[in-house]
Enzyme design. Structure first.
Site, PDB file in Angstrom:
ATOM      1  N   ASN A  36       0.833  -1.202   0.000  1.00  0.00           N
ATOM      2  CA  ASN A  36       0.000   0.000   0.000  1.00  0.00           C
ATOM      3  C   ASN A  36       0.863   1.244   0.000  1.00  0.00           C
ATOM      4  O   ASN A  36       1.979   1.223   0.509  1.00  0.00           O
ATOM      5  CB  ASN A  36      -0.872   0.078   1.266  1.00  0.00           C
ATOM      6  CG  ASN A  36      -2.147  -0.729   1.152  1.00  0.00           C
ATOM      7  OD1 ASN A  36      -2.682  -0.923   0.066  1.00  0.00           O
ATOM      8  ND2 ASN A  36      -2.620  -1.208   2.276  1.00  0.00           N
ATOM      9  N   GLU A  50      -4.511  -8.854   4.447  1.00  0.00           N
ATOM     10  CA  GLU A  50      -4.872  -7.695   3.607  1.00  0.00           C
ATOM     11  C   GLU A  50      -5.002  -8.053   2.129  1.00  0.00           C
ATOM     12  O   GLU A  50      -5.145  -7.160   1.295  1.00  0.00           O
ATOM     13  CB  GLU A  50      -3.838  -6.564   3.779  1.00  0.00           C
ATOM     14  CG  GLU A  50      -4.121  -5.700   4.992  1.00  0.00           C
ATOM     15  CD  GLU A  50      -3.209  -4.480   5.101  1.00  0.00           C
ATOM     16  OE1 GLU A  50      -3.581  -3.550   5.823  1.00  0.00           O
ATOM     17  OE2 GLU A  50      -2.129  -4.454   4.468  1.00  0.00           O
ATOM     18  N   THR A  55       0.459 -10.589  20.902  1.00  0.00           N
ATOM     19  CA  THR A  55       1.252  -9.405  21.233  1.00  0.00           C
ATOM     20  C   THR A  55       0.392  -8.462  22.071  1.00  0.00           C
ATOM     21  O   THR A  55      -0.803  -8.279  21.805  1.00  0.00           O
ATOM     22  CB  THR A  55       1.799  -8.694  19.977  1.00  0.00           C
ATOM     23  OG1 THR A  55       0.702  -8.261  19.165  1.00  0.00           O
ATOM     24  CG2 THR A  55       2.692  -9.610  19.162  1.00  0.00           C
ATOM     25  N   LEU A  56       1.004  -7.900  23.104  1.00  0.00           N
ATOM     26  CA  LEU A  56       0.273  -7.118  24.111  1.00  0.00           C
ATOM     27  C   LEU A  56       0.727  -5.667  24.146  1.00  0.00           C
ATOM     28  O   LEU A  56       0.728  -5.042  25.208  1.00  0.00           O
ATOM     29  CB  LEU A  56       0.478  -7.756  25.496  1.00  0.00           C
ATOM     30  CG  LEU A  56       0.209  -9.279  25.608  1.00  0.00           C
ATOM     31  CD1 LEU A  56       0.706  -9.805  26.953  1.00  0.00           C
ATOM     32  CD2 LEU A  56      -1.274  -9.580  25.437  1.00  0.00           C
ATOM     33  N   GLY A  57       1.134  -5.129  22.979  1.00  0.00           N
ATOM     34  CA  GLY A  57       1.592  -3.734  22.942  1.00  0.00           C
ATOM     35  C   GLY A  57       2.772  -3.536  23.876  1.00  0.00           C
ATOM     36  O   GLY A  57       3.679  -4.373  23.916  1.00  0.00           O
ATOM     37  N   ALA A  77       3.151  -0.065  12.470  1.00  0.00           N
ATOM     38  CA  ALA A  77       4.102  -1.094  12.026  1.00  0.00           C
ATOM     39  C   ALA A  77       4.880  -1.775  13.156  1.00  0.00           C
ATOM     40  O   ALA A  77       5.821  -2.516  12.889  1.00  0.00           O
ATOM     41  CB  ALA A  77       5.065  -0.562  10.968  1.00  0.00           C
ATOM     42  N   ALA A  78       4.482  -1.569  14.409  1.00  0.00           N
ATOM     43  CA  ALA A  78       5.143  -2.295  15.520  1.00  0.00           C
ATOM     44  C   ALA A  78       4.928  -3.797  15.334  1.00  0.00           C
ATOM     45  O   ALA A  78       5.875  -4.581  15.383  1.00  0.00           O
ATOM     46  CB  ALA A  78       4.591  -1.842  16.867  1.00  0.00           C
ATOM     47  N   GLY A  79       3.683  -4.172  15.098  1.00  0.00           N
ATOM     48  CA  GLY A  79       3.368  -5.585  14.897  1.00  0.00           C
ATOM     49  C   GLY A  79       4.067  -6.148  13.660  1.00  0.00           C
ATOM     50  O   GLY A  79       4.550  -7.278  13.670  1.00  0.00           O
ATOM     51  N   ASP A  80       4.117  -5.363  12.599  1.00  0.00           N
ATOM     52  CA  ASP A  80       4.770  -5.830  11.365  1.00  0.00           C
ATOM     53  C   ASP A  80       6.269  -6.035  11.594  1.00  0.00           C
ATOM     54  O   ASP A  80       6.854  -7.017  11.132  1.00  0.00           O
ATOM     55  CB  ASP A  80       4.558  -4.818  10.227  1.00  0.00           C
ATOM     56  CG  ASP A  80       3.102  -4.736   9.810  1.00  0.00           C
ATOM     57  OD1 ASP A  80       2.359  -5.710  10.039  1.00  0.00           O
ATOM     58  OD2 ASP A  80       2.699  -3.689   9.254  1.00  0.00           O
TER      59      ASP A  80
HETATM   60  P1  ADP Z   1       0.091  -4.369  16.611  1.00  0.00           P
HETATM   61  O1  ADP Z   1       0.924  -3.242  16.094  1.00  0.00           O
HETATM   62  O2  ADP Z   1      -0.103  -5.465  15.621  1.00  0.00           O
HETATM   63  O3  ADP Z   1      -1.190  -3.943  17.284  1.00  0.00           O
HETATM   64  P2  ADP Z   1       1.316  -4.587  19.244  1.00  0.00           P
HETATM   65  O4  ADP Z   1       0.845  -3.207  19.516  1.00  0.00           O
HETATM   66  O5  ADP Z   1       0.882  -5.664  20.183  1.00  0.00           O
HETATM   67  O6  ADP Z   1       0.979  -5.071  17.760  1.00  0.00           O
HETATM   68  O7  ADP Z   1       2.912  -4.516  19.204  1.00  0.00           O
HETATM   69  C1  ADP Z   1       3.716  -5.594  18.792  1.00  0.00           C
HETATM   70  C2  ADP Z   1       4.993  -5.630  19.649  1.00  0.00           C
HETATM   71  O8  ADP Z   1       5.682  -4.369  19.506  1.00  0.00           O
HETATM   72  C3  ADP Z   1       4.744  -5.760  21.135  1.00  0.00           C
HETATM   73  O9  ADP Z   1       4.620  -7.118  21.507  1.00  0.00           O
HETATM   74  C4  ADP Z   1       5.989  -5.086  21.725  1.00  0.00           C
HETATM   75  O10 ADP Z   1       7.090  -5.950  21.721  1.00  0.00           O
HETATM   76  C5  ADP Z   1       6.261  -3.966  20.732  1.00  0.00           C
HETATM   77  N1  ADP Z   1       5.632  -2.700  21.177  1.00  0.00           N
HETATM   78  C6  ADP Z   1       4.435  -2.184  20.796  1.00  0.00           C
HETATM   79  N2  ADP Z   1       4.154  -1.014  21.423  1.00  0.00           N
HETATM   80  C7  ADP Z   1       5.209  -0.776  22.228  1.00  0.00           C
HETATM   81  C8  ADP Z   1       5.567   0.272  23.159  1.00  0.00           C
HETATM   82  N3  ADP Z   1       4.743   1.318  23.364  1.00  0.00           N
HETATM   83  N4  ADP Z   1       6.758   0.181  23.797  1.00  0.00           N
HETATM   84  C9  ADP Z   1       7.594  -0.869  23.585  1.00  0.00           C
HETATM   85  N5  ADP Z   1       7.334  -1.881  22.747  1.00  0.00           N
HETATM   86  C10 ADP Z   1       6.167  -1.853  22.071  1.00  0.00           C
END
Ligand code: ADP
Length: 308
Positions: A13, A142, A222-224, A251-254
């Site tokens: 995209n 996607e 994944t828990l952010g 793109a954290a998850g990616d």
């Molecule tokens: P998505 O982007 O798919 O919603 P997440 O938010 O769960 O996925 O993020 C994926 C991974 O990125 C987490 O498991 C963690 O390792 C890292 N991550 C995401 N947000 C943060 C943050 N605020 N600080 C540190 N690491 C983060």
């Protein structure tokens, strides 16, 4: 050194980002600011992440026969990705996302799948050799489900690892789930797929159990900022992430998914691979944008050395 190969199958995209004071009303014309064009798409982000982090990557995808599609493909080639399985679709535009970011921080997004809609089972079939030559297949949601299901079955039959990052979430057949070696939803996606509201360790165990019953060997939720819940055989635990100053979690998850499979293909244990992937993802949240935020291998190794 290892010489294992990853195939990523997924979307490409172009993100058109514009900042607005508030979302426009029907009929309203609004002046936005800070317009930016950023390369994205979950498939592309994960393929770029794995490539920058050192994996040998084939990318199965569709772009439009347009300038931006050609530029994106060129950028992939420059980074060292194998792009022979990227099809240019005549008469179609490259997939786009029009993203309005309001002052409140809320997003309003309109997507046009464009060429991504052409990643059908028939097209995937023409890249059978690419999947056969790889060790693992990484996909998201996607692109058309029929292509994803076809690829999963093919890869599983060939004894490859099949990893699905089920984003954006949608209900999935038991047949598709039974082909998966690993699934990597975030909390929201886990809830949509299992009906379990994942809020803590106990609820994560319950959600993981549902995936295991359907034949998925390894479940990572994944828990952010809180890290990752991992479940397989007898192991069930939450692995903490890294504490960073978050700027933009796009793109954290990616980044996590691309990094995770890169590390696994290098022979790292699952826990080591999660640790590595959380480092790469943590760096990505300190930077703006999708592909602009994904770190290199050197940056990730340096970060890990500093945080030891
Ligand atoms: P998505 O982007 O798919 O919603 P997440 O938010 O769960 O996925 O993020 C994926 C991974 O990125 C987490 O498991 C963690 O390792 C890292 N991550 C995401 N947000 C943060 C943050 N605020 N600080 C540190 N690491 C983060």
């Amino acid at each position: 050194m290892h010489n294992k190969t990853l195939t990523v199958l997924g979307s490409v995209n172009v993100d058109h980002l514009i900042q607005v004071a508030h979302f426009p009303q029907p009929g309203e014309t609004l002046l936005g600011h800070h317009y930016q064009l950023v390369y994205g798409g979950k498939g592309a982000n994960q393929a770029v992440a794995a490539t920058r982090l050192g994996a040998k990557v084939n990318f199965i995808a569709c772009i439009g026969n347009d300038d931006v599609g050609r530029q994106i493909k060129q950028a992939f080639i420059q980074q060292g990705m194998n792009t022979e399985a990227i099809s240019s679709i005549d008469g179609e535009s490259t997939g786009i996302a029009m993203i309005q970011v309001a002052e409140s921080g809320e997003n309003s997004i309109v997507i046009s799948a464009g060429a991504n809609a052409h990643l059908t089972a028939q097209r995937v079939q023409s890249f059978t050799h690419i999947i056969q030559q790889s060790d693992a297949l990484l996909m998201q949601l996607e692109t058309p489900l029929e292509g994803i299901c076809y690829a999963a079955k093919l890869a599983k039959t060939q004894g490859k690892q099949v990893i699905l990052n089920p984003a954006p979430a949608q209900p999935l057949s038991d047949e598709l789930l039974s082909q998966l070696t690993m699934i990597t939803p975030n909390e929201t996606e886990a809830e949509i797929l299992t009906g379990i509201n994942v809020v803590d360790y106990q609820s994560a165990v319950k959600a993981a159990q549902i995936f295991h019953q359907k034949g998925v060997e390894i479940v990572l939720i994944t828990l952010g900022a809180r890290g990752v819940f991992v479940s397989h055989q007898q192991q069930q635990e939450i692995i903490q992430g890294f504490s960073v100053q978050a700027k933009d979690t796009t793109a954290a998850g990616d980044t996590f998914n691309g990094a995770l499979i890169t590390a696994l293909l290098e022979g790292k244990t699952l826990n080591e691979a999660i640790h590595f992937a959380q480092a790469a993802a943590a760096i990505s949240v300190t930077r703006l944008g999708a592909q602009t935020s994904i770190p290199t291998r050197q940056e990730t190794d340096d970060f890990l050395a500093e945080r030891k």
